[in-house]
Design an enzyme around this catalytic site. Structure first.
Site, PDB file in Angstrom:
ATOM      1  N   THR A 174     -12.748   0.997 -16.613  1.00  0.00           N
ATOM      2  CA  THR A 174     -14.108   0.459 -16.621  1.00  0.00           C
ATOM      3  C   THR A 174     -14.885   0.918 -15.391  1.00  0.00           C
ATOM      4  O   THR A 174     -16.108   0.854 -15.386  1.00  0.00           O
ATOM      5  CB  THR A 174     -14.068  -1.083 -16.614  1.00  0.00           C
ATOM      6  OG1 THR A 174     -13.103  -1.479 -15.634  1.00  0.00           O
ATOM      7  CG2 THR A 174     -13.661  -1.642 -17.963  1.00  0.00           C
ATOM      8  N   ASP A 175     -14.163   1.380 -14.353  1.00  0.00           N
ATOM      9  CA  ASP A 175     -14.869   1.673 -13.092  1.00  0.00           C
ATOM     10  C   ASP A 175     -15.850   2.833 -13.233  1.00  0.00           C
ATOM     11  O   ASP A 175     -16.991   2.750 -12.801  1.00  0.00           O
ATOM     12  CB  ASP A 175     -13.914   1.852 -11.897  1.00  0.00           C
ATOM     13  CG  ASP A 175     -12.869   2.939 -12.047  1.00  0.00           C
ATOM     14  OD1 ASP A 175     -12.752   3.538 -13.143  1.00  0.00           O
ATOM     15  OD2 ASP A 175     -12.163   3.207 -11.055  1.00  0.00           O
TER      16      ASP A 175
ATOM     17  N   SER B 232      -2.421   8.047  -4.054  1.00  0.00           N
ATOM     18  CA  SER B 232      -3.386   9.053  -3.571  1.00  0.00           C
ATOM     19  C   SER B 232      -4.526   8.405  -2.807  1.00  0.00           C
ATOM     20  O   SER B 232      -4.934   8.910  -1.759  1.00  0.00           O
ATOM     21  CB  SER B 232      -3.944   9.919  -4.689  1.00  0.00           C
ATOM     22  OG  SER B 232      -3.508   9.538  -5.938  1.00  0.00           O
TER      23      SER B 232
ATOM     24  N   TYR C  25      -6.166  11.289 -18.923  1.00  0.00           N
ATOM     25  CA  TYR C  25      -7.192  10.491 -18.244  1.00  0.00           C
ATOM     26  C   TYR C  25      -8.569  11.086 -18.527  1.00  0.00           C
ATOM     27  O   TYR C  25      -9.507  10.394 -18.902  1.00  0.00           O
ATOM     28  CB  TYR C  25      -6.900  10.444 -16.739  1.00  0.00           C
ATOM     29  CG  TYR C  25      -7.835   9.550 -15.950  1.00  0.00           C
ATOM     30  CD1 TYR C  25      -7.479   8.243 -15.635  1.00  0.00           C
ATOM     31  CD2 TYR C  25      -9.076  10.008 -15.518  1.00  0.00           C
ATOM     32  CE1 TYR C  25      -8.336   7.416 -14.914  1.00  0.00           C
ATOM     33  CE2 TYR C  25      -9.939   9.203 -14.800  1.00  0.00           C
ATOM     34  CZ  TYR C  25      -9.561   7.905 -14.489  1.00  0.00           C
ATOM     35  OH  TYR C  25     -10.418   7.100 -13.777  1.00  0.00           O
TER      36      TYR C  25
ATOM     37  N   GLY D 177       0.910   4.622 -10.784  1.00  0.00           N
ATOM     38  CA  GLY D 177      -0.268   3.813 -11.091  1.00  0.00           C
ATOM     39  C   GLY D 177      -0.560   2.779 -10.017  1.00  0.00           C
ATOM     40  O   GLY D 177      -1.245   1.793 -10.271  1.00  0.00           O
ATOM     41  N   LEU D 178      -0.039   2.994  -8.789  1.00  0.00           N
ATOM     42  CA  LEU D 178      -0.287   2.040  -7.704  1.00  0.00           C
ATOM     43  C   LEU D 178      -1.154   2.673  -6.603  1.00  0.00           C
ATOM     44  O   LEU D 178      -1.202   2.196  -5.475  1.00  0.00           O
ATOM     45  CB  LEU D 178       1.037   1.527  -7.117  1.00  0.00           C
ATOM     46  CG  LEU D 178       1.955   0.794  -8.113  1.00  0.00           C
ATOM     47  CD1 LEU D 178       3.243   0.373  -7.429  1.00  0.00           C
ATOM     48  CD2 LEU D 178       1.265  -0.423  -8.726  1.00  0.00           C
TER      49      LEU D 178
ATOM     50  N   ASP E  67      -9.760   2.450  -6.808  1.00  0.00           N
ATOM     51  CA  ASP E  67      -8.570   2.533  -5.955  1.00  0.00           C
ATOM     52  C   ASP E  67      -8.948   2.657  -4.480  1.00  0.00           C
ATOM     53  O   ASP E  67      -8.382   1.994  -3.613  1.00  0.00           O
ATOM     54  CB  ASP E  67      -7.710   3.736  -6.368  1.00  0.00           C
ATOM     55  CG  ASP E  67      -7.370   3.713  -7.843  1.00  0.00           C
ATOM     56  OD1 ASP E  67      -7.593   2.663  -8.487  1.00  0.00           O
ATOM     57  OD2 ASP E  67      -6.889   4.739  -8.354  1.00  0.00           O
TER      58      ASP E  67
HETATM   59  C1  GLA Z   1      -6.946   5.367 -11.956  1.00  0.00           C
HETATM   60  C2  GLA Z   1      -8.267   5.811 -11.348  1.00  0.00           C
HETATM   61  C3  GLA Z   1      -9.224   4.627 -11.246  1.00  0.00           C
HETATM   62  C4  GLA Z   1      -9.357   3.882 -12.558  1.00  0.00           C
HETATM   63  C5  GLA Z   1      -7.985   3.595 -13.150  1.00  0.00           C
HETATM   64  C6  GLA Z   1      -8.060   3.017 -14.530  1.00  0.00           C
HETATM   65  O1  GLA Z   1      -6.279   4.511 -11.084  1.00  0.00           O
HETATM   66  O2  GLA Z   1      -8.058   6.358 -10.076  1.00  0.00           O
HETATM   67  O3  GLA Z   1     -10.477   5.069 -10.781  1.00  0.00           O
HETATM   68  O4  GLA Z   1     -10.163   4.592 -13.454  1.00  0.00           O
HETATM   69  O5  GLA Z   1      -7.164   4.752 -13.207  1.00  0.00           O
HETATM   70  O6  GLA Z   1      -8.592   1.756 -14.491  1.00  0.00           O
END
Ligand code: GLA
Length: 384
Positions: free
Chosen positions: A35-36, A127, A220, A123-124, A171
């Protein structure tokens, strides 16, 4: 977890200079996925896994970056750094240097050491932690300061423009602005945010499926493009719709037939996820954990079925959690296609929950997962 004195001595042994050391955390997203970049809502928390960046000046015109995780060093010219990333870990720190140079800063010669314990490709936001720690380190050497939102934006640009990953702002923003024992409801349109306290009796259990994910990868980008195509259809009918943030489920009813079927599904996820995310913050602040858990379950289904960003292993991890005592809510967190699930669990059950989930997953999937009981942590800062 982060032994700064050991890290300092590694830098001193290699570069023969005392470093200034900065720490930037990884994050877990409680709800609000993909959603970002649609200028919507997210609700992440910074966690107690982080990257350390140690920096000291040099007098030979070189930029030398060393990663303790990779056991590798790379040397660049301070005056002629590479214009683009090459798919190497050094892209993240060099991307930050390149963006700062583009902003008019003179990049001095420096030695930078990096070390982190944010699991990579899980996914944490490993980066973002590297980018933010590097940015603080470099800015301290340059003698400049950026307010939190601008610092996050700068790091996001490093990833978008130099690394070539089309991520949103979540992030980097939470790594800069995280707060101990809080999640943060971020409005990605104007970067305003509300703090949402995580009650002391709620544990954050993060379960790594051990299936690697990459934001730089094709999936993505494809999801982002599909959802933006849906937005373009709505924008063609309704002036003022620039992002899916501006769109409603009604819009999909009316004009969904003009969209490619996948685009319609992606948009349905993003539009409904924005509603769930705002409702989740309310539920968390009102102590309505039942509702929060229900929203997380709906979010996972939407992420898995409409956005098709889950995988068999993550679905199994979420499903196994449902039957364990103490579960409040579980879903796949982060960019998708693997990585970690986030589980909100009653504190008194957390240890047993983690053990049982690990055992169940290993039996079902045949992979030994890593399960961590984490704390919501503060944002990036200088380590004294
Ligand atoms: C990754 C991207 C974020 C966001 C998420 C999904 O972490 O870096 O900007 O889009 O995926 O919510």
């Amino acid at each position: 977890m982060h032994d700064a004195s050991v890290f300092r001595s590694i830098h001193v042994a290699r570069f023969h200079a005392e470093p200034a050391v900065f720490v930037a955390p990884g994050r877990v997203n409680l709800i609000g996925e993909h959603t970002d970049y649609a200028e919507g809502f997210v609700m992440p928390a910074a966690i107690n896994f982080a990257t350390l960046a140690g920096i000291s000046p040099r007098d030979d015109g070189q930029v030398v970056v060393y990663s303790e995780n990779y056991g590798e060093k790379k040397t660049f010219s301070a005056t002629a750094p590479p214009p683009k990333g090459t798919g190497h870990w050094s892209d993240y720190p060099m991307g930050v240097a390149a963006i700062l140079a583009g902003e008019g800063h003179t990049i001095p010669a420096f030695s930078l050491s990096l070390w982190g314990d944010v699991p990579l490709g899980s996914g944490l936001s490993s980066s973002a932690a590297v980018e933010v720690a590097t940015a603080l380190a470099l800015l301290s050497l340059i003698g400049a300061e950026y307010p939190g939102p601008a610092l996050a934006r700068l790091c996001q640009r490093a990833e978008n423009e130099f690394v070539g990953a089309s991520c949103g702002i979540m992030d980097q923003f939470i790594s800069v602005n995280g707060r101990e024992n809080h999640a943060l409801l971020l409005d990605c349109r104007d970067l305003s945010f509300k703090l949402a306290p995580i009650p002391a009796n709620v544990a954050l259990v993060i379960a790594n499926t051990m299936v690697k994910h990459s934001v730089a990868g094709g999936d993505y980008k494809t999801r982002r493009a599909e959802s933006e195509a849906a937005c373009a259809v709505i924008a063609g009918h309704r002036a003022g719709v620039r992002f899916l943030r501006d769109a409603t489920l009604d819009d999909l009813e009316r004009w969904g037939h003009e969209m490619a079927p996948k685009s319609l599904l992606r948009a349905r996820h993003i539009i409904s996820e924005n509603l769930r995310t705002v409702a989740a913050e309310e539920a968390l602040c009102n102590g309505d954990l039942k509702k929060l858990g229900r929203l997380m379950a709906e979010a996972h289904l939407s992420y898995s079925r409409d956005f098709e960003a889950s995988c068999e292993e993550a679905d199994a991890m979420v499903e196994l959690a449902q039957n364990l005592p103490g579960l409040i809510g579980a879903r796949l967190t982060g960019g998708g296609f693997g990585g970690c699930t986030v589980n909100l669990v009653e504190q008194s059950c957390a240890q047993a929950f983690a053990q049982a989930l690990g055992k169940g997953y290993a039996e079902r999937v045949g992979i030994e997962p890593q399960i961590h009981i984490c704390q919501a942590s503060g944002g990036a800062h200088l380590l004294e």
